[in-house]
Design a protein around this motif. Sequence first.
Motif, PDB file in Angstrom:
ATOM      1  N   ASN A  31       1.049  -0.907   0.118  1.00  0.00           N
ATOM      2  CA  ASN A  31       0.024   0.157  -0.023  1.00  0.00           C
ATOM      3  C   ASN A  31       0.605   1.182   0.366  1.00  0.00           C
ATOM      4  O   ASN A  31       2.301   1.092   0.204  1.00  0.00           O
ATOM      5  CB  ASN A  31      -1.248  -0.040   1.019  1.00  0.00           C
ATOM      6  CG  ASN A  31      -0.557   0.084   1.978  1.00  0.00           C
ATOM      7  OD1 ASN A  31       0.801   1.184   2.752  1.00  0.00           O
ATOM      8  ND2 ASN A  31      -0.520  -1.284   3.303  1.00  0.00           N
ATOM      9  N   PRO A  32       0.020   2.561  -0.259  1.00  0.00           N
ATOM     10  CA  PRO A  32       0.981   3.772  -0.452  1.00  0.00           C
ATOM     11  C   PRO A  32       2.283   4.382   1.356  1.00  0.00           C
ATOM     12  O   PRO A  32       2.916   4.791   1.407  1.00  0.00           O
ATOM     13  CB  PRO A  32       0.076   4.563  -0.240  1.00  0.00           C
ATOM     14  CG  PRO A  32      -1.114   4.181  -1.264  1.00  0.00           C
ATOM     15  CD  PRO A  32      -1.400   2.913  -0.720  1.00  0.00           C
ATOM     16  N   LYS A  33       1.488   3.259   2.516  1.00  0.00           N
ATOM     17  CA  LYS A  33       2.579   3.473   2.970  1.00  0.00           C
ATOM     18  C   LYS A  33       3.511   2.484   3.131  1.00  0.00           C
ATOM     19  O   LYS A  33       5.046   2.712   4.028  1.00  0.00           O
ATOM     20  CB  LYS A  33       2.171   3.318   4.616  1.00  0.00           C
ATOM     21  CG  LYS A  33       0.977   3.753   5.093  1.00  0.00           C
ATOM     22  CD  LYS A  33       0.357   3.402   6.461  1.00  0.00           C
ATOM     23  CE  LYS A  33      -0.951   3.990   6.878  1.00  0.00           C
ATOM     24  NZ  LYS A  33      -1.396   3.692   8.129  1.00  0.00           N
ATOM     25  N   GLU A  34       3.783   1.806   2.590  1.00  0.00           N
ATOM     26  CA  GLU A  34       5.151   1.197   2.295  1.00  0.00           C
ATOM     27  C   GLU A  34       5.206   1.728   0.553  1.00  0.00           C
ATOM     28  O   GLU A  34       5.540   0.861  -0.115  1.00  0.00           O
ATOM     29  CB  GLU A  34       4.994  -0.483   1.750  1.00  0.00           C
ATOM     30  CG  GLU A  34       4.238  -1.273   3.345  1.00  0.00           C
ATOM     31  CD  GLU A  34       4.617  -2.636   3.419  1.00  0.00           C
ATOM     32  OE1 GLU A  34       4.364  -2.886   1.972  1.00  0.00           O
ATOM     33  OE2 GLU A  34       3.763  -3.706   4.006  1.00  0.00           O
ATOM     34  N   ASP A  35       6.547   3.067   0.720  1.00  0.00           N
ATOM     35  CA  ASP A  35       6.340   3.316  -0.422  1.00  0.00           C
ATOM     36  C   ASP A  35       8.263   3.058  -0.723  1.00  0.00           C
ATOM     37  O   ASP A  35       8.734   2.795   0.347  1.00  0.00           O
ATOM     38  CB  ASP A  35       6.787   5.450  -0.191  1.00  0.00           C
ATOM     39  CG  ASP A  35       7.273   5.614   0.538  1.00  0.00           C
ATOM     40  OD1 ASP A  35       7.561   4.701   2.138  1.00  0.00           O
ATOM     41  OD2 ASP A  35       7.851   6.835   1.315  1.00  0.00           O
ATOM     42  N   GLY A  36       8.756   3.002  -2.092  1.00  0.00           N
ATOM     43  CA  GLY A  36       9.990   2.864  -2.243  1.00  0.00           C
ATOM     44  C   GLY A  36      10.411   1.655  -2.616  1.00  0.00           C
ATOM     45  O   GLY A  36       9.135   0.539  -2.887  1.00  0.00           O
ATOM     46  N   LEU A  37      11.370   1.146  -3.580  1.00  0.00           N
ATOM     47  CA  LEU A  37      11.567   0.261  -4.255  1.00  0.00           C
ATOM     48  C   LEU A  37      11.943  -0.628  -3.617  1.00  0.00           C
ATOM     49  O   LEU A  37      12.113  -1.030  -2.386  1.00  0.00           O
ATOM     50  CB  LEU A  37      13.326   0.120  -5.184  1.00  0.00           C
ATOM     51  CG  LEU A  37      13.399  -0.609  -6.534  1.00  0.00           C
ATOM     52  CD1 LEU A  37      12.621  -0.249  -7.722  1.00  0.00           C
ATOM     53  CD2 LEU A  37      14.776  -0.284  -6.424  1.00  0.00           C
ATOM     54  N   ARG A  38      10.985  -2.320  -3.817  1.00  0.00           N
ATOM     55  CA  ARG A  38      10.889  -2.766  -3.388  1.00  0.00           C
ATOM     56  C   ARG A  38      11.244  -4.695  -4.130  1.00  0.00           C
ATOM     57  O   ARG A  38      11.210  -4.459  -5.205  1.00  0.00           O
ATOM     58  CB  ARG A  38       9.650  -3.820  -3.182  1.00  0.00           C
ATOM     59  CG  ARG A  38       8.645  -2.479  -1.754  1.00  0.00           C
ATOM     60  CD  ARG A  38       9.331  -2.627  -0.757  1.00  0.00           C
ATOM     61  NE  ARG A  38       8.683  -1.264  -0.108  1.00  0.00           N
ATOM     62  CZ  ARG A  38       8.918  -1.412   1.214  1.00  0.00           C
ATOM     63  NH1 ARG A  38       8.659  -2.415   1.912  1.00  0.00           N
ATOM     64  NH2 ARG A  38       8.208  -0.340   1.712  1.00  0.00           N
ATOM     65  N   GLY A  39      11.981  -5.818  -3.757  1.00  0.00           N
ATOM     66  CA  GLY A  39      11.943  -6.895  -4.173  1.00  0.00           C
ATOM     67  C   GLY A  39      12.612  -7.538  -3.566  1.00  0.00           C
ATOM     68  O   GLY A  39      12.584  -8.006  -1.553  1.00  0.00           O
TER      69      GLY A  39
END
Length: 76
Positions: A31-39
């Motif tokens: 969701n928007p609270k988990e911003d930034g690049l993920r992987g």
Amino acid sequence: MDYWALGHIHMPDVLSESPAIVYAGCPQGLNPKEDGLRGCYLVEVSKGHAHAEFHPTCSIVWSRHEVDVSACADVE
């Protein structure tokens, strides 16, 4: 221990290089609270040394931006 794989924290992070201590994060921000690049991290262990390399896997990257609207005219 040459490598510590930590979980539950959704933000990927390397806490230590030697020994390698890594929060894997999550493959996709939920969701928007988990911003930034993920992987995820690809970890190679060889002769008592571990190397962790981040690989983005997210198809959507949530981001936050500040917008200065103080110069905008009042809207009626």
